[in-house]
Design a protein around this motif. Structure first.
Motif, PDB file in Angstrom:
ATOM      1  N   SER A 131       0.854  -1.189   0.000  1.00 51.69           N
ATOM      2  CA  SER A 131       0.000   0.000   0.000  1.00 51.69           C
ATOM      3  C   SER A 131       0.888   1.237   0.000  1.00 51.69           C
ATOM      4  O   SER A 131       2.112   1.142   0.074  1.00 51.69           O
ATOM      5  N   ASP A 168       3.876   7.989  -4.751  1.00 48.79           N
ATOM      6  CA  ASP A 168       3.344   6.700  -5.208  1.00 48.79           C
ATOM      7  C   ASP A 168       4.189   6.191  -6.370  1.00 48.79           C
ATOM      8  O   ASP A 168       3.827   6.371  -7.532  1.00 48.79           O
ATOM      9  N   ILE A 186      -2.547  -3.884  -2.689  1.00 54.05           N
ATOM     10  CA  ILE A 186      -2.439  -4.845  -3.781  1.00 54.05           C
ATOM     11  C   ILE A 186      -1.562  -6.007  -3.328  1.00 54.05           C
ATOM     12  O   ILE A 186      -0.703  -5.841  -2.462  1.00 54.05           O
ATOM     13  N   MET A 207      -0.079   2.964  -7.728  1.00 54.61           N
ATOM     14  CA  MET A 207      -1.256   2.302  -7.164  1.00 54.61           C
ATOM     15  C   MET A 207      -2.457   3.238  -7.080  1.00 54.61           C
ATOM     16  O   MET A 207      -3.603   2.821  -7.223  1.00 54.61           O
TER      17      MET A 207
END
Length: 244
Positions: free
Chosen positions: A17, A44, A97, A48
């Motif tokens: 995450s 990020d 994920i 994601m």
């Protein structure tokens, strides 16, 4: 949990995450300087939350219009919109994920790389997945990488002149850049590669080698042809395009 370069790895669930530092978003943004600082604080590296970051970048653009300056008070609508965006950042903790590419049933299976691209007048982006089918028929699909980009406010100076087909073509170029990045990171292991676009115009341009296109289109087609083959490009309905 372990953190590395903006990514949090939950070792119990084996899921990834985005790392979020709440302190960086506590202060209410009132100027373009605050907007840039807070928008950039959300890191990020694998994309994601690329769609969410795109929204923040749009607000950043909106903070820099007309006679703006770094420390001038934001327009009321921009200030309200951006601070609503930052107020929802904590919800990203619910998104994660899987880290592992395979399940026990798919180890050694036939793998594919699928990359989708899409565009609209305010932005464009791509998303890549690995799909593998195990010997038993078990299927596993995992997220690999996403990215998003805002389009310049001045369309004429940017070259796309407010043209959706040109933006879709730019998105397709970004998809090939994602392909190169992924292949480089895994030493070119992917052989079965699927490139997806919901623009029939772009797909026709990619497959048409007989026409002399104008510079903007020709340059981007050259980049696409250098990395991909025509038969790797396929049509994806807009409603089913995850990059939409």
């Amino acid at each position: 949990e372990k953190k590395l370069l903006g990514v949090v790895w939950n070792t119990d669930t084996d899921r990834l995450s985005v790392a979020i530092d709440d302190e960086k978003f506590e202060k209410r943004a009132e100027t373009p300087r605050h907007v840039v600082q807070q928008q950039a604080a959300l890191f990020d590296p694998i994309g994601m939350i690329a769609p969410f970051i795109l929204l923040g970048r749009r607000w950043t653009q909106s903070s820099m219009v007309d006679d703006w300056s770094w420390d001038k008070r934001l327009l009321a609508a921009v200030e309200e919109g951006f601070n609503k965006w930052t107020a929802s950042i904590h919800l990203l903790r619910k998104l994660s994920i899987p880290r592992a590419w395979d399940s026990p049933e798919t180890v050694g299976g036939a793998e594919q790389l699928h990359i989708f691209s899409d565009a609209c007048l305010t932005g464009f982006g791509t998303v890549a997945y690995r799909r593998v089918v195990g010997a038993s028929g078990a299927i596993r699909v995992v997220f690999l990488k996403g990215n998003s980009h805002v389009t310049p406010k001045n369309a004429s100076r940017a070259g796309f002149h407010g043209s959706i087909p040109r933006l879709e073509l730019s998105a397709a170029v970004k998809a090939t850049e994602v392909l190169k990045a992924i292949q480089h990171s895994v030493q070119g292991r992917f052989v079965d590669i699927w490139m997806w676009s919901d623009s029939t115009c772009v797909l026709n341009q990619i497959r048409d080698h007989s026409r002399n296109y104008k510079t903007y289109v020709a340059n981007r087609l050259s980049k696409i042809h250098k990395v991909t083959k025509d038969n790797q490009w396929r049509y994806c309905d807009s409603e089913k395009n995850p990059a939409d």
